[in-house]
Design a protein around this motif. Structure first.
Motif, PDB file in Angstrom:
ATOM      1  N   GLY A   1     -11.757  -0.871  68.690  1.00 19.43           N
ATOM      2  CA  GLY A   1     -10.761  -0.889  67.621  1.00 19.43           C
ATOM      3  C   GLY A   1      -9.344  -0.899  68.157  1.00 19.43           C
ATOM      4  O   GLY A   1      -8.476  -1.627  67.657  1.00 19.43           O
ATOM      5  N   PHE A   2      -9.092  -0.091  69.185  1.00 24.20           N
ATOM      6  CA  PHE A   2      -7.777  -0.062  69.820  1.00 24.20           C
ATOM      7  C   PHE A   2      -7.448  -1.422  70.430  1.00 24.20           C
ATOM      8  O   PHE A   2      -6.314  -1.910  70.331  1.00 24.20           O
ATOM      9  N   GLY A   3      -8.448  -2.055  71.047  1.00 23.38           N
ATOM     10  CA  GLY A   3      -8.236  -3.373  71.635  1.00 23.38           C
ATOM     11  C   GLY A   3      -7.852  -4.416  70.594  1.00 23.38           C
ATOM     12  O   GLY A   3      -6.957  -5.238  70.818  1.00 23.38           O
ATOM     13  N   VAL A   4      -8.520  -4.380  69.443  1.00 25.04           N
ATOM     14  CA  VAL A   4      -8.192  -5.330  68.366  1.00 25.04           C
ATOM     15  C   VAL A   4      -6.741  -5.146  67.919  1.00 25.04           C
ATOM     16  O   VAL A   4      -5.996  -6.118  67.727  1.00 25.04           O
ATOM     17  N   LEU A   5      -6.309  -3.884  67.741  1.00 29.25           N
ATOM     18  CA  LEU A   5      -4.932  -3.612  67.346  1.00 29.25           C
ATOM     19  C   LEU A   5      -3.958  -4.150  68.381  1.00 29.25           C
ATOM     20  O   LEU A   5      -2.932  -4.759  68.046  1.00 29.25           O
ATOM     21  N   GLN A   6      -4.273  -3.944  69.677  1.00 26.98           N
ATOM     22  CA  GLN A   6      -3.367  -4.400  70.729  1.00 26.98           C
ATOM     23  C   GLN A   6      -3.309  -5.919  70.828  1.00 26.98           C
ATOM     24  O   GLN A   6      -2.290  -6.472  71.248  1.00 26.98           O
ATOM     25  N   ILE A   7      -4.362  -6.608  70.437  1.00 28.26           N
ATOM     26  CA  ILE A   7      -4.313  -8.077  70.410  1.00 28.26           C
ATOM     27  C   ILE A   7      -3.223  -8.541  69.456  1.00 28.26           C
ATOM     28  O   ILE A   7      -2.440  -9.457  69.762  1.00 28.26           O
ATOM     29  N   PHE A   8      -3.129  -7.898  68.288  1.00 25.61           N
ATOM     30  CA  PHE A   8      -2.086  -8.265  67.318  1.00 25.61           C
ATOM     31  C   PHE A   8      -0.702  -7.867  67.823  1.00 25.61           C
ATOM     32  O   PHE A   8       0.235  -8.665  67.784  1.00 25.61           O
ATOM     33  N   LEU A   9      -0.555  -6.633  68.317  1.00 28.97           N
ATOM     34  CA  LEU A   9       0.758  -6.174  68.775  1.00 28.97           C
ATOM     35  C   LEU A   9       1.241  -6.945  70.003  1.00 28.97           C
ATOM     36  O   LEU A   9       2.444  -7.075  70.222  1.00 28.97           O
TER      37      LEU A   9
ATOM     38  N   VAL B   1      -0.359   3.569  71.465  1.00 26.65           N
ATOM     39  CA  VAL B   1      -0.158   2.242  70.877  1.00 26.65           C
ATOM     40  C   VAL B   1       1.170   1.652  71.360  1.00 26.65           C
ATOM     41  O   VAL B   1       1.242   0.494  71.781  1.00 26.65           O
ATOM     42  N   GLY B   2       2.238   2.462  71.316  1.00 24.39           N
ATOM     43  CA  GLY B   2       3.541   1.979  71.752  1.00 24.39           C
ATOM     44  C   GLY B   2       3.656   1.863  73.255  1.00 24.39           C
ATOM     45  O   GLY B   2       4.177   0.866  73.784  1.00 24.39           O
ATOM     46  N   ALA B   3       3.163   2.869  73.980  1.00 27.63           N
ATOM     47  CA  ALA B   3       3.286   2.862  75.434  1.00 27.63           C
ATOM     48  C   ALA B   3       2.516   1.698  76.047  1.00 27.63           C
ATOM     49  O   ALA B   3       2.951   1.111  77.047  1.00 27.63           O
ATOM     50  N   TYR B   4       1.375   1.336  75.479  1.00 27.81           N
ATOM     51  CA  TYR B   4       0.592   0.194  75.955  1.00 27.81           C
ATOM     52  C   TYR B   4       1.461  -1.061  75.959  1.00 27.81           C
ATOM     53  O   TYR B   4       1.474  -1.821  76.931  1.00 27.81           O
TER      54      TYR B   4
ATOM     55  N   THR C   1      10.269 -13.889  59.894  1.00 28.32           N
ATOM     56  CA  THR C   1       9.844 -15.075  60.618  1.00 28.32           C
ATOM     57  C   THR C   1       9.319 -14.669  61.990  1.00 28.32           C
ATOM     58  O   THR C   1      10.000 -13.997  62.758  1.00 28.32           O
ATOM     59  N   ILE C   2       8.082 -15.063  62.277  1.00 25.33           N
ATOM     60  CA  ILE C   2       7.442 -14.734  63.545  1.00 25.33           C
ATOM     61  C   ILE C   2       7.153 -16.015  64.305  1.00 25.33           C
ATOM     62  O   ILE C   2       6.630 -16.981  63.741  1.00 25.33           O
ATOM     63  N   ASN C   3       7.511 -16.033  65.595  1.00 25.97           N
ATOM     64  CA  ASN C   3       7.242 -17.188  66.440  1.00 25.97           C
ATOM     65  C   ASN C   3       5.904 -17.026  67.143  1.00 25.97           C
ATOM     66  O   ASN C   3       5.673 -16.045  67.837  1.00 25.97           O
ATOM     67  N   PHE C   4       5.022 -18.031  66.964  1.00 25.80           N
ATOM     68  CA  PHE C   4       3.746 -18.049  67.654  1.00 25.80           C
ATOM     69  C   PHE C   4       3.789 -19.072  68.785  1.00 25.80           C
ATOM     70  O   PHE C   4       4.396 -20.129  68.658  1.00 25.80           O
ATOM     71  N   ASN C   5       3.151 -18.716  69.885  1.00 25.63           N
ATOM     72  CA  ASN C   5       3.054 -19.619  71.028  1.00 25.63           C
ATOM     73  C   ASN C   5       1.587 -19.637  71.446  1.00 25.63           C
ATOM     74  O   ASN C   5       0.973 -18.582  71.616  1.00 25.63           O
ATOM     75  N   MET C   6       1.013 -20.810  71.606  1.00 23.80           N
ATOM     76  CA  MET C   6      -0.422 -20.911  71.846  1.00 23.80           C
ATOM     77  C   MET C   6      -0.841 -20.270  73.174  1.00 23.80           C
ATOM     78  O   MET C   6      -1.859 -19.579  73.256  1.00 23.80           O
ATOM     79  N   PHE C   7      -0.048 -20.500  74.226  1.00 23.26           N
ATOM     80  CA  PHE C   7      -0.386 -19.888  75.516  1.00 23.26           C
ATOM     81  C   PHE C   7      -0.313 -18.366  75.415  1.00 23.26           C
ATOM     82  O   PHE C   7      -1.188 -17.657  75.923  1.00 23.26           O
ATOM     83  N   ARG C   8       0.749 -17.871  74.761  1.00 22.29           N
ATOM     84  CA  ARG C   8       0.903 -16.425  74.584  1.00 22.29           C
ATOM     85  C   ARG C   8      -0.285 -15.854  73.804  1.00 22.29           C
ATOM     86  O   ARG C   8      -0.820 -14.801  74.157  1.00 22.29           O
ATOM     87  N   LEU C   9      -0.707 -16.543  72.763  1.00 23.52           N
ATOM     88  CA  LEU C   9      -1.824 -16.078  71.935  1.00 23.52           C
ATOM     89  C   LEU C   9      -3.118 -15.999  72.751  1.00 23.52           C
ATOM     90  O   LEU C   9      -3.819 -14.982  72.736  1.00 23.52           O
ATOM     91  N   VAL C  10      -3.410 -17.049  73.484  1.00 24.23           N
ATOM     92  CA  VAL C  10      -4.675 -17.117  74.222  1.00 24.23           C
ATOM     93  C   VAL C  10      -4.674 -16.165  75.411  1.00 24.23           C
ATOM     94  O   VAL C  10      -5.599 -15.363  75.596  1.00 24.23           O
ATOM     95  N   TRP C  11      -3.611 -16.224  76.232  1.00 22.64           N
ATOM     96  CA  TRP C  11      -3.588 -15.445  77.464  1.00 22.64           C
ATOM     97  C   TRP C  11      -3.545 -13.945  77.196  1.00 22.64           C
ATOM     98  O   TRP C  11      -4.275 -13.171  77.810  1.00 22.64           O
ATOM     99  N   ARG C  12      -2.693 -13.535  76.253  1.00 19.98           N
ATOM    100  CA  ARG C  12      -2.579 -12.102  75.971  1.00 19.98           C
ATOM    101  C   ARG C  12      -3.858 -11.558  75.337  1.00 19.98           C
ATOM    102  O   ARG C  12      -4.247 -10.410  75.588  1.00 19.98           O
ATOM    103  N   THR C  13      -4.505 -12.358  74.514  1.00 26.54           N
ATOM    104  CA  THR C  13      -5.771 -11.931  73.906  1.00 26.54           C
ATOM    105  C   THR C  13      -6.830 -11.715  74.985  1.00 26.54           C
ATOM    106  O   THR C  13      -7.561 -10.716  74.967  1.00 26.54           O
ATOM    107  N   ILE C  14      -6.909 -12.640  75.927  1.00 21.72           N
ATOM    108  CA  ILE C  14      -7.876 -12.514  77.028  1.00 21.72           C
ATOM    109  C   ILE C  14      -7.588 -11.258  77.847  1.00 21.72           C
ATOM    110  O   ILE C  14      -8.509 -10.514  78.221  1.00 21.72           O
TER     111      ILE C  14
END
Length: 463
Positions: free
Chosen positions: A159-167, A319-322, A359-372
């Motif tokens: 659950g913590f990991g899922v939250l950190q994927i979004f943050l 959550v914040g320190a991570y 307004t939130i900026n999405f970047n595909m590399f950021r999305l994929v790499w940080r999620t991994i």
């Protein structure tokens, strides 16, 4: 780009052409406290129990004094070659390359980013332990202290990991001030709750016997415990992995180095006062039976709701320190990707999306790499959930090279300190002593982890 303010034209960019920085001593101090006053503070009573009053207080004060001195050296190296008018170094690696040249910056990068990745694993472990402790507190309260109240950490880590994927999609460190402020407040919350509950035990006259030299153990076992404790304290003093990110958030006037030096003193002084009170009160309350973590190790059962609030504060802080720690790791990977693939839309293109009025900026590399990255860190935490030993290993990995070795080497070059001069000899003595401390802490923590790995099956740990 300029803007008119009070009849005067003020630039919107700094001397390097980037958007004007707005950080100050207060925000820098907040970031420092968020990083150093982690859940590891609740393990310090255990460290004090192993070292005793003399050793515990001496080690904490010594590490704090060393930290103030060497972090001030780091602040002077933010710009090259002059601390005030030189060119900015945006990362620790860049500063090492500017001052020391050669391959030293590669070694710095390996140590720094290995530790940052390790901290993500450590924070995931810490969060799950606190969440399980909340569940156990309710179980003990309703069923009694002898009830079987063991639960798996894995669902909480997931659950913590899922939250950190979004943050983790927050673009950069400079946009984390709000999260850092919340984390900073909660860090004081659980530290004060732990200290207050310990004080309550003492006021009731239920404190346990303590000693000047700590827990009495056989020679070899005592040595491992002492070294492990020193690793825990070293980690508690460390924010070197993000110190250049903090420096790079500061406005340019007054000079960044002067602001950072004030923040170092304020942050480390507050840290030391909190560490001494929490560790001293905890040790006085529990003596030789001090648990590895005074909130999650059930040094306290009642009032269970206050213990729950303390553990909830730990979770919010983690959550914040991570993110404070992970953003520095994300930055270096994404900078490297942009250098390697400057024309790739996958790496460079931003996609603005409106969510309500934001307004939130999405970047595909950021999305994929940080999620991994978050998935890998979470999986590793599930495989190796050892709190004290893991904290000690992280502290040992980062303390000597990042807080002592590189700052001293850069300072010698910057100030052109002559070899074998009195100051050079004193700096080398400090360097050598800290190396031995880090080495001993690393060996003891690895020994502790290997012992734990032999006791249980991977992914099946229950607390």
């Amino acid at each position: 780009m300029d803007v008119e303010r009070d009849g005067k034209v003020a630039p919107l960019v700094d001397d390097d052409g980037l958007l004007k920085r707005t950080g100050n001593v207060l925000t820098a101090t907040t970031h420092i406290i968020t990083v150093v006053v982690g859940a590891g503070v609740l393990a310090l009573p255990w460290a004090m129990a192993q070292l005793g009053w003399i050793g515990g207080i001496s080690v904490m004060v010594s590490f704090s004094c060393i930290s103030i001195y060497t972090y001030n050296l780091i602040a002077d190296c933010y710009r090259y070659p002059h601390p005030v008018s030189g060119t900015r170094n945006y990362t620790y690696m860049q500063a090492v390359k500017s001052y020391l040249g050669g391959r030293m910056h590669v070694i710095c990068g390996i140590v720094q980013y290995s530790k940052l990745a390790g901290v993500a694993v450590g924070y995931t472990i810490t969060t799950s332990i606190s969440l399980v402790a909340i569940k156990k507190a309710g179980c003990f309260h309703s069923k009694g202290r002898q009830a079987y109240c063991k639960f798996s950490n894995n669902p909480f880590m997931a659950g913590f990991g899922v939250l950190q994927i979004f943050l983790s999609q927050i673009p950069n460190f400079k946009e984390l001030t709000w999260l850092s402020t919340i984390a900073c407040i909660t860090s004081f919350g659980y530290a004060l709750i732990g200290s207050g509950l310990s004080l309550g035990v003492l006021i009731q006259g239920q404190g346990q016997p303590t000693s000047l030299t700590g827990v009495e153990l056989s020679g070899l076992e005592k040595m491992w415990k002492v070294f492990n404790s020193m690793g825990n304290i070293a980690l508690a003093c460390s924010y070197a992995t993000v110190v250049y990110d903090i420096l790079d958030s500061l406005k340019s006037s007054p000079p960044e180095c002067k602001q950072m030096k004030k923040a170092n003193v304020l942050g480390i002084t507050a840290m030391t006062a909190l560490f001494l009170s929490c560790s001293g009160l905890g040790y006085a309350a529990f003596g030789n039976e001090t648990p590895g973590n005074i909130l999650t190790g059930f040094g306290f059962y009642e009032p269970f709701w206050l213990v729950d609030i303390g553990n909830l504060c730990i979770v919010i802080h983690m959550v914040g320190a991570y993110q404070i720690m992970a953003q520095a790791f994300f930055l270096i990977v994404e900078m490297g990707a942009k250098m390697m693939w400057p024309k790739s839309d996958f790496v460079n293109k931003e996609y603005p999306r409106k969510i309500g009025k934001v307004t939130i900026n999405f970047n595909m590399f950021r999305l994929v790499w940080r999620t991994i990255f978050v998935i890998i860190a979470t999986t590793m935490a599930m495989a190796m959930p050892f709190f004290n030993e893991f904290l000690s290993l992280l502290g040992a990995i980062g303390f000597w090279p990042l807080i002592v070795f590189f700052p001293i080497k850069m300072h010698i070059v910057q100030r052109d300190i002559k070899k074998l001069s009195p100051k050079w000899c004193m700096l080398q003595l400090l360097n050598s002593v800290c190396f031995l401390v880090s080495l001993a802490a690393a060996v003891s923590s690895i020994q502790g982890i290997s012992q734990n790995l032999s006791k249980y099956k991977v992914f099946t740990y229950k607390q």
